[in-house]
Write a protein that holds these residues in place. Structure first.
Motif, PDB file in Angstrom:
ATOM      1  N   GLY A  96       0.806  85.281  92.771  1.00 27.14           N
ATOM      2  CA  GLY A  96       2.189  84.988  93.169  1.00 27.14           C
ATOM      3  C   GLY A  96       3.228  85.444  92.163  1.00 27.14           C
ATOM      4  N   LEU A  97       2.874  85.385  90.881  1.00 34.10           N
ATOM      5  CA  LEU A  97       3.816  85.850  89.860  1.00 34.10           C
ATOM      6  C   LEU A  97       4.226  87.301  90.119  1.00 34.10           C
ATOM      7  CD1 LEU A  97       5.279  85.598  87.109  1.00 34.10           C
ATOM      8  CD2 LEU A  97       3.138  86.260  86.008  1.00 34.10           C
ATOM      9  N   VAL A 139       6.768  87.532  92.878  1.00 36.07           N
ATOM     10  CA  VAL A 139       8.098  87.107  92.435  1.00 36.07           C
ATOM     11  C   VAL A 139       8.736  88.185  91.564  1.00 36.07           C
ATOM     12  CG1 VAL A 139       9.364  85.417  91.050  1.00 36.07           C
ATOM     13  CG2 VAL A 139       7.529  84.657  92.569  1.00 36.07           C
ATOM     14  N   HIS A 190       5.664  79.299  86.296  1.00 29.44           N
ATOM     15  CA  HIS A 190       5.088  79.487  87.635  1.00 29.44           C
ATOM     16  C   HIS A 190       3.857  78.616  87.813  1.00 29.44           C
ATOM     17  CE1 HIS A 190       7.597  82.966  88.764  1.00 29.44           C
ATOM     18  NE2 HIS A 190       7.734  83.026  87.462  1.00 29.44           N
ATOM     19  N   ASN A 191       3.238  78.267  86.717  1.00 29.60           N
ATOM     20  CA  ASN A 191       2.097  77.360  86.788  1.00 29.60           C
ATOM     21  C   ASN A 191       1.845  76.792  85.405  1.00 29.60           C
ATOM     22  OD1 ASN A 191      -0.227  75.982  87.233  1.00 29.60           O
ATOM     23  ND2 ASN A 191      -1.112  77.554  88.565  1.00 29.60           N
ATOM     24  N   VAL A 205       9.479  76.834  89.971  1.00 36.52           N
ATOM     25  CA  VAL A 205       9.708  77.550  91.209  1.00 36.52           C
ATOM     26  C   VAL A 205       9.914  76.647  92.444  1.00 36.52           C
ATOM     27  CG1 VAL A 205       8.804  79.775  90.485  1.00 36.52           C
ATOM     28  CG2 VAL A 205       7.223  77.993  91.198  1.00 36.52           C
ATOM     29  N   ASN A 237      11.099  79.822  95.308  1.00 39.98           N
ATOM     30  CA  ASN A 237      10.836  81.242  95.541  1.00 39.98           C
ATOM     31  C   ASN A 237      11.142  81.644  96.968  1.00 39.98           C
ATOM     32  OD1 ASN A 237       9.768  81.728  92.983  1.00 39.98           O
ATOM     33  ND2 ASN A 237       7.678  81.230  93.626  1.00 39.98           N
ATOM     34  N   HIS A 255      -7.553  73.780  92.379  1.00 43.31           N
ATOM     35  CA  HIS A 255      -6.179  73.343  92.630  1.00 43.31           C
ATOM     36  C   HIS A 255      -5.643  73.782  94.002  1.00 43.31           C
ATOM     37  CE1 HIS A 255      -4.259  77.103  91.057  1.00 43.31           C
ATOM     38  NE2 HIS A 255      -3.319  76.739  91.886  1.00 43.31           N
ATOM     39  N   GLU A 268       1.075  72.529  93.712  1.00 42.23           N
ATOM     40  CA  GLU A 268       1.519  73.870  94.109  1.00 42.23           C
ATOM     41  C   GLU A 268       2.946  74.087  93.622  1.00 42.23           C
ATOM     42  OE1 GLU A 268       0.674  77.094  94.675  1.00 42.23           O
ATOM     43  OE2 GLU A 268      -0.734  76.212  96.101  1.00 42.23           O
ATOM     44  N   PRO A 269       3.094  74.846  92.536  1.00 39.21           N
ATOM     45  CA  PRO A 269       4.442  75.050  91.987  1.00 39.21           C
ATOM     46  C   PRO A 269       5.442  75.502  93.064  1.00 39.21           C
ATOM     47  CG  PRO A 269       2.792  75.882  90.470  1.00 39.21           C
ATOM     48  CD  PRO A 269       2.046  75.447  91.691  1.00 39.21           C
ATOM     49  N   CYS A 270       5.089  76.535  93.791  1.00 40.45           N
ATOM     50  CA  CYS A 270       5.890  76.887  94.966  1.00 40.45           C
ATOM     51  C   CYS A 270       4.969  77.166  96.133  1.00 40.45           C
ATOM     52  CB  CYS A 270       6.797  78.095  94.712  1.00 40.45           C
ATOM     53  SG  CYS A 270       7.697  78.517  96.207  1.00 40.45           S
ATOM     54  N   GLY A 271       4.124  78.179  95.959  1.00 41.93           N
ATOM     55  CA  GLY A 271       3.275  78.607  97.073  1.00 41.93           C
ATOM     56  C   GLY A 271       4.025  79.649  97.865  1.00 41.93           C
ATOM     57  N   LEU A 272       3.367  80.766  98.088  1.00 43.07           N
ATOM     58  CA  LEU A 272       4.012  81.821  98.869  1.00 43.07           C
ATOM     59  C   LEU A 272       3.361  81.963 100.228  1.00 43.07           C
ATOM     60  CD1 LEU A 272       4.298  84.455  95.991  1.00 43.07           C
ATOM     61  CD2 LEU A 272       6.088  82.971  96.864  1.00 43.07           C
TER      62      LEU A 272
HETATM   63  C1  GLC Z   1       1.917  80.624  90.773  1.00 42.65           C
HETATM   64  C2  GLC Z   1       1.918  79.295  91.501  1.00 42.65           C
HETATM   65  C3  GLC Z   1       2.444  79.416  92.912  1.00 42.65           C
HETATM   66  C4  GLC Z   1       3.774  80.155  92.904  1.00 42.65           C
HETATM   67  C5  GLC Z   1       3.631  81.484  92.194  1.00 42.65           C
HETATM   68  C6  GLC Z   1       4.927  82.252  92.087  1.00 42.65           C
HETATM   69  O1  GLC Z   1       0.945  81.464  91.298  1.00 42.65           O
HETATM   70  O2  GLC Z   1       0.621  78.722  91.505  1.00 42.65           O
HETATM   71  O3  GLC Z   1       2.625  78.156  93.495  1.00 42.65           O
HETATM   72  O4  GLC Z   1       4.215  80.363  94.215  1.00 42.65           O
HETATM   73  O5  GLC Z   1       3.178  81.271  90.877  1.00 42.65           O
HETATM   74  O6  GLC Z   1       5.942  81.513  91.472  1.00 42.65           O
END
Ligand code: GLC
Length: 478
Positions: A18-19, A22, A164-165, A213, A246, A305, A378-382
């Motif tokens: 996911g990073l 983003v 992000h995590n 995020v 995000n 996780h 889940e910080p954000c999850g895409l």
């Molecule tokens: C990490 C997080 C995910 C987030 C992503 C982008 O992979 O686990 O939740 O969406 O970063 O920020």
């Protein structure tokens, strides 16, 4: 506003998670906002260097010190017609001329080098940003190096550090502080946590603004359950912490143009389009071709996780339901083995694909009826955002970004985009699935309404990019 944005990966150059999504999408959208000028810095990994589609030009080379080491820095720039977004690659054969991206014993040194090389490049290329935006532990040393070594050369640049995590903090032996980072002893308190050098702690203490995020995750990491040891540190710096959710690249993730699909579709044609894709997916995976059966999809790493313990615990039970379960992803052997055993016994119900296949992922997003994402945190999850854009209804644990983006369906108002459960356990997850399936099977109109709501939900980066720009502006004005 001059912004330098840096991360250890960014699509489309190189992405492992996911990073990368983003860091691929956000700088581009930021650069389109009036008044912004954005430069991205990335490692020049072998995989990027050898990719014939990525054309670069050499800019400059010089050396940077990492404690007693003097290391080569080559700066290359992406040849691009886009004027406002500049992408620079930091070249060093010793650190990046290998096949692996992460997971090597010297990762700490590799990304310490990268962080210092960025600052040195700003000096050498005479780039003077107002703000440097850092992401995760790999670039977390930038504010520390900036404050310790570069104040005179670069002046007062503000830093934004995005987590992000929080699970991955960048830890090293204490000797690293002096031997590799070359930091003076006064930095010990900033950098040491729990007997280790901790890159993330250093950034939390020294950055000007700290973000995560999603708003819910920003709150969650103040508590031990979510913070992987850092709750106290976060709590002490909560005054500069905020959550900005995000988005996704809506040009890449678009069911109307996604080339991996056998039939493209839009909101107007979703019902028919999704049915065609479902048939094709069932055929491809050897599942019975049935339009009426609910397909539950997951595109995920098979790790704790992401909620794999719940999935493994209920997999057998799900096989008694009238559903089809489709999973694609790789991960820990224990989950792979447990699921493989269930899938082998139930070839008509469960298609397990232990691989990374982005075309299959797209087909699952498009063909499934329900997208299951029971993450523990889940910080954000895409993927839930992608699923919704493809008209697939998320069933999620209401944590972090999942809570902020999946508003539960309310049958009285007809509002909402998915189904949620509030605590991480099998019964609650199964209950949420049952609720989803009962609307799917018993209230076709209600279901189409949710599909419509989900597809209409905006997941573009526009709003979040504005929020980041406001944050940068506020810092600079201070
Ligand atoms: C990490 C997080 C995910 C987030 C992503 C982008 O992979 O686990 O939740 O969406 O970063 O920020």
């Amino acid at each position: 506003m001059k912004i330098v944005f840096t991360a250890s990966e960014a699509a489309p150059f190189l992405k492992t998670g996911g990073l990368g999504d983003v860091a691929g999408a956000l700088p581009e959208v930021l650069s389109k906002i009036k008044g912004n000028e954005v430069c991205v810095f990335l490692p020049y990994y072998k995989k990027i260097k050898q990719n014939p589609e990525i054309e670069t030009e050499f800019v400059k080379s010089f050396a940077v010190n990492l404690s007693w080491r003097a290391q080569h820095v080559g700066v290359f720039k992406l040849k691009s017609r886009k004027k406002k977004l500049k992408v620079y690659f930091i070249d060093n054969e010793y650190y990046f001329g290998r096949d692996s991206i992460y997971g090597d014993g010297d990762d700490g040194e590799r990304f310490a080098y990268f962080s210092k090389a960025i600052l040195e490049s700003l000096v050498e290329l005479n780039i003077r940003p107002d703000v440097i935006h850092l992401n995760d532990w790999q670039t977390a040393l930038v504010p520390i190096f900036l404050n310790t070594f570069y104040l005179e050369a670069l002046g007062n640049i503000k830093t934004v550090f995005t987590i992000h995590n929080i699970e991955y903090q960048g830890k090293a032996d204490p000797y690293f502080l002096c031997d590799t980072l070359g930091l003076p002893e006064e930095r010990t308190d900033t950098m040491i946590f729990d007997g280790c050098v901790n890159f993330m702690k250093g950034a939390i203490l020294t950055c000007d603004a700290l973000t995560t995020v999603s708003k819910t995750y920003a709150n969650e990491i103040r508590y031990p359950y979510f913070a992987h040891g850092l709750s106290q540190v976060i709590e002490e710096h909560a005054f500069k912490l905020s959550g900005i959710v995000n988005g996704i690249n809506t040009e890449v993730y678009d069911p109307n143009s996604d080339k991996a699909l056998c039939a493209n579709y839009s909101l107007q044609t979703a019902q028919k389009g999704k049915a065609e894709n479902k048939r094709a997916l069932q055929r491809r995976l050897g599942l019975p071709e049935r339009e009426d059966v609910a397909v539950i999809g997951m595109v995920t790493r098979l790790v704790s996780h992401k909620g794999l313990d719940l999935i493994c615990a209920v997999a057998e039970e799900l096989m008694h339901w009238d559903i089809q379960l489709v999973i694609v992803g790789t991960g820990d052997a224990v989950y792979e083995n447990r699921l493989r055993a269930v899938a082998q016994r139930n070839p008509d119900k469960f298609s397990l694909n232990l691989c990374f296949d982005s075309a299959l992922a797209s087909q699952i997003y498009a063909s499934s009826d329900i997208y299951l994402m029971p993450s523990k945190s889940e910080p954000c999850g895409l993927s839930q955002l992608i699923a919704m854009r493809y008209g697939t209804i998320p069933v999620v644990n209401a944590t972090g970004g999942l809570k902020d983006t999946v508003i539960p369906y309310d049958e009285t108002t007809g509002e909402g985009v998915g189904f949620t459960f509030q605590s991480f356990n099998c019964d609650d997850m199964l209950d949420a699935l049952r609720r989803a399936l009962s609307v799917y099977g018993g209230d076709k109109e209600g279901w189409q309404k949710i599909v419509k709501n989900a597809m209409l939900r905006s997941s573009s980066w526009d709003e979040s990019a504005k929020e980041y720009t406001k944050l940068y502006n506020d810092l600079v004005i201070k």
